[in-house]
Design a protein around this motif. Structure first.
Motif, PDB file in Angstrom:
ATOM      1  N   GLN A 144       0.922  -1.202   0.185  1.00 27.72           N
ATOM      2  CA  GLN A 144      -0.053   0.056   0.040  1.00 27.72           C
ATOM      3  C   GLN A 144       0.985   1.215  -0.139  1.00 27.72           C
ATOM      4  O   GLN A 144       2.072   1.266   0.224  1.00 27.72           O
ATOM      5  CB  GLN A 144      -1.075  -0.128   1.155  1.00 27.72           C
ATOM      6  CG  GLN A 144      -0.049   0.272   2.327  1.00 27.72           C
ATOM      7  CD  GLN A 144      -0.908   0.197   3.630  1.00 27.72           C
ATOM      8  OE1 GLN A 144      -2.216  -0.043   3.693  1.00 27.72           O
ATOM      9  NE2 GLN A 144      -0.364   0.412   4.782  1.00 27.72           N
ATOM     10  N   GLU A 145       0.367   2.277  -0.457  1.00 28.83           N
ATOM     11  CA  GLU A 145       1.078   3.630  -0.502  1.00 28.83           C
ATOM     12  C   GLU A 145       0.492   4.447   1.022  1.00 28.83           C
ATOM     13  O   GLU A 145      -0.627   4.190   1.318  1.00 28.83           O
ATOM     14  CB  GLU A 145       0.827   4.521  -1.556  1.00 28.83           C
ATOM     15  CG  GLU A 145       1.407   4.009  -2.862  1.00 28.83           C
ATOM     16  CD  GLU A 145       2.878   4.111  -2.766  1.00 28.83           C
ATOM     17  OE1 GLU A 145       3.518   4.992  -2.255  1.00 28.83           O
ATOM     18  OE2 GLU A 145       3.670   3.142  -3.042  1.00 28.83           O
ATOM     19  N   LEU A 146       1.308   4.989   1.425  1.00 29.58           N
ATOM     20  CA  LEU A 146       0.966   5.846   2.748  1.00 29.58           C
ATOM     21  C   LEU A 146       0.498   7.161   2.469  1.00 29.58           C
ATOM     22  O   LEU A 146       1.034   7.874   1.401  1.00 29.58           O
ATOM     23  CB  LEU A 146       2.118   5.688   3.583  1.00 29.58           C
ATOM     24  CG  LEU A 146       2.839   4.707   4.313  1.00 29.58           C
ATOM     25  CD1 LEU A 146       3.935   4.880   5.153  1.00 29.58           C
ATOM     26  CD2 LEU A 146       1.621   3.739   4.913  1.00 29.58           C
ATOM     27  N   SER A 147      -0.449   7.699   3.191  1.00 29.68           N
ATOM     28  CA  SER A 147      -1.200   9.054   2.929  1.00 29.68           C
ATOM     29  C   SER A 147       0.012  10.024   3.549  1.00 29.68           C
ATOM     30  O   SER A 147       0.949   9.703   4.112  1.00 29.68           O
ATOM     31  CB  SER A 147      -2.266   9.081   3.943  1.00 29.68           C
ATOM     32  OG  SER A 147      -1.903   9.334   5.184  1.00 29.68           O
ATOM     33  N   SER A 161       2.132   0.128  10.134  1.00 33.05           N
ATOM     34  CA  SER A 161       2.958  -0.757  10.664  1.00 33.05           C
ATOM     35  C   SER A 161       2.659  -2.099   9.379  1.00 33.05           C
ATOM     36  O   SER A 161       3.525  -2.785   9.354  1.00 33.05           O
ATOM     37  CB  SER A 161       2.465  -1.528  12.060  1.00 33.05           C
ATOM     38  OG  SER A 161       3.275  -0.784  12.960  1.00 33.05           O
ATOM     39  N   VAL A 162       1.374  -2.009   8.898  1.00 28.97           N
ATOM     40  CA  VAL A 162       1.176  -2.940   7.776  1.00 28.97           C
ATOM     41  C   VAL A 162       2.253  -2.605   6.572  1.00 28.97           C
ATOM     42  O   VAL A 162       2.769  -3.494   6.058  1.00 28.97           O
ATOM     43  CB  VAL A 162      -0.311  -2.792   7.199  1.00 28.97           C
ATOM     44  CG1 VAL A 162      -0.162  -3.613   6.019  1.00 28.97           C
ATOM     45  CG2 VAL A 162      -1.195  -3.431   8.244  1.00 28.97           C
ATOM     46  N   PHE A 163       2.593  -1.345   6.255  1.00 28.89           N
ATOM     47  CA  PHE A 163       3.716  -1.032   5.241  1.00 28.89           C
ATOM     48  C   PHE A 163       4.772  -1.596   5.616  1.00 28.89           C
ATOM     49  O   PHE A 163       5.585  -1.999   4.934  1.00 28.89           O
ATOM     50  CB  PHE A 163       3.545   0.583   5.242  1.00 28.89           C
ATOM     51  CG  PHE A 163       4.655   1.052   4.341  1.00 28.89           C
ATOM     52  CD1 PHE A 163       4.207   1.081   2.886  1.00 28.89           C
ATOM     53  CD2 PHE A 163       5.763   1.532   4.635  1.00 28.89           C
ATOM     54  CE1 PHE A 163       5.108   1.783   2.091  1.00 28.89           C
ATOM     55  CE2 PHE A 163       6.602   2.116   3.713  1.00 28.89           C
ATOM     56  CZ  PHE A 163       6.293   2.129   2.422  1.00 28.89           C
ATOM     57  N   GLU A 164       5.246  -1.400   7.084  1.00 30.86           N
ATOM     58  CA  GLU A 164       6.516  -1.806   7.640  1.00 30.86           C
ATOM     59  C   GLU A 164       6.906  -3.453   7.221  1.00 30.86           C
ATOM     60  O   GLU A 164       7.662  -3.963   6.876  1.00 30.86           O
ATOM     61  CB  GLU A 164       6.877  -1.300   9.138  1.00 30.86           C
ATOM     62  CG  GLU A 164       6.821   0.409   8.998  1.00 30.86           C
ATOM     63  CD  GLU A 164       8.036   0.587   8.013  1.00 30.86           C
ATOM     64  OE1 GLU A 164       9.191   0.276   8.307  1.00 30.86           O
ATOM     65  OE2 GLU A 164       7.875   1.305   7.394  1.00 30.86           O
ATOM     66  N   ARG A 218      10.025  -5.201   7.817  1.00 27.93           N
ATOM     67  CA  ARG A 218      10.794  -4.268   8.815  1.00 27.93           C
ATOM     68  C   ARG A 218       9.900  -4.188   9.996  1.00 27.93           C
ATOM     69  O   ARG A 218       8.673  -4.805   9.769  1.00 27.93           O
ATOM     70  CB  ARG A 218      10.944  -2.740   8.291  1.00 27.93           C
ATOM     71  CG  ARG A 218      11.656  -2.506   7.237  1.00 27.93           C
ATOM     72  CD  ARG A 218      11.914  -1.242   7.105  1.00 27.93           C
ATOM     73  NE  ARG A 218      10.720  -0.543   6.398  1.00 27.93           N
ATOM     74  CZ  ARG A 218      10.718  -0.062   4.960  1.00 27.93           C
ATOM     75  NH1 ARG A 218      11.709  -0.310   4.235  1.00 27.93           N
ATOM     76  NH2 ARG A 218       9.535   0.323   4.798  1.00 27.93           N
ATOM     77  N   PRO A 219      10.377  -4.175  11.142  1.00 29.18           N
ATOM     78  CA  PRO A 219       9.729  -4.248  12.486  1.00 29.18           C
ATOM     79  C   PRO A 219       8.626  -3.364  12.616  1.00 29.18           C
ATOM     80  O   PRO A 219       8.613  -2.239  11.927  1.00 29.18           O
ATOM     81  CB  PRO A 219      10.704  -4.251  13.541  1.00 29.18           C
ATOM     82  CG  PRO A 219      11.990  -3.563  13.017  1.00 29.18           C
ATOM     83  CD  PRO A 219      11.698  -3.770  11.288  1.00 29.18           C
ATOM     84  N   LEU A 220       7.762  -3.632  13.433  1.00 26.40           N
ATOM     85  CA  LEU A 220       6.092  -2.716  13.368  1.00 26.40           C
ATOM     86  C   LEU A 220       6.472  -1.592  14.363  1.00 26.40           C
ATOM     87  O   LEU A 220       6.696  -1.410  15.459  1.00 26.40           O
ATOM     88  CB  LEU A 220       5.215  -3.727  14.063  1.00 26.40           C
ATOM     89  CG  LEU A 220       4.805  -4.983  13.609  1.00 26.40           C
ATOM     90  CD1 LEU A 220       4.048  -5.795  14.292  1.00 26.40           C
ATOM     91  CD2 LEU A 220       4.374  -4.766  12.122  1.00 26.40           C
ATOM     92  N   LEU A 221       6.649  -0.360  13.556  1.00 23.59           N
ATOM     93  CA  LEU A 221       6.774   0.931  14.098  1.00 23.59           C
ATOM     94  C   LEU A 221       5.856   1.270  15.215  1.00 23.59           C
ATOM     95  O   LEU A 221       6.289   2.083  16.284  1.00 23.59           O
ATOM     96  CB  LEU A 221       7.027   2.270  13.182  1.00 23.59           C
ATOM     97  CG  LEU A 221       8.347   2.173  12.324  1.00 23.59           C
ATOM     98  CD1 LEU A 221       7.972   3.059  11.282  1.00 23.59           C
ATOM     99  CD2 LEU A 221       9.186   2.597  13.331  1.00 23.59           C
TER     100      LEU A 221
END
Length: 161
Positions: free
Chosen positions: A3-6, A65-68, A73-76
């Protein structure tokens, strides 16, 4: 499917990355930030979220976190905690892990998983020199909220005698 982030999600992500990079891997509690602190740091004019609950911030954190996760990568969002407990909330365990990522944990293992995720976030971003460098504003905001948190800790220690 990635997904792209807003824009606001990118800002939250940059802030949390900066927070992780500025954290001491030997003092992981310093990496945590309360929802209220994060909301005010990212959105001081309250254009996106308003006190008392910062409604919608959990969805933004979930998307980040889904993006990460999709980028290995770990969940920010593990860095963001409830004010009273300084622990992850149900949104982290039930909403993000179970519903969105399909990670099923027995209840007695949830806190250990969350703590390990904080360690992974701080370790990863401390080692990731130059990778997706946060912007200057995110760095400054992360440092200011860390200072604010440290001052609160000092005050509580002084008050305790």
């Amino acid at each position: 499917m990635s997904q792209e982030l807003s824009p606001v999600e990118r800002r939250v992500r940059a802030f949390l990355i900066s927070r992780a990079k500025e954290s001491d891997p030997d003092r992981l509690s310093g990496a945590k930030i309360e929802y209220q602190q994060l909301g005010k740091a990212i959105d001081p004019e309250e254009n996106y979220w308003a006190w008392p609950r910062f409604r919608g911030l959990g969805d933004v954190l979930g998307n980040v976190s889904v993006f990460e996760y999709e980028h290995d990568r770990p969940l920010l969002s593990a860095l963001v905690v409830q004010a009273g407990t300084h622990q992850a909330g149900d949104g982290f365990y039930k909403g993000l892990l179970r519903k969105r990522l399909g990670i099923q944990l027995p209840p007695e293992e949830e806190r250990a998983y969350w703590r390990e995720e904080i360690r992974k976030v701080v370790t990863y971003w401390n080692a990731a020199q130059g990778e997706e460098e946060p912007d200057t504003q995110a760095k400054v905001l992360a440092l200011l909220t860390r200072i604010e948190s440290d001052v609160r800790e000092v005050r509580s220690l002084i008050a305790a005698g």
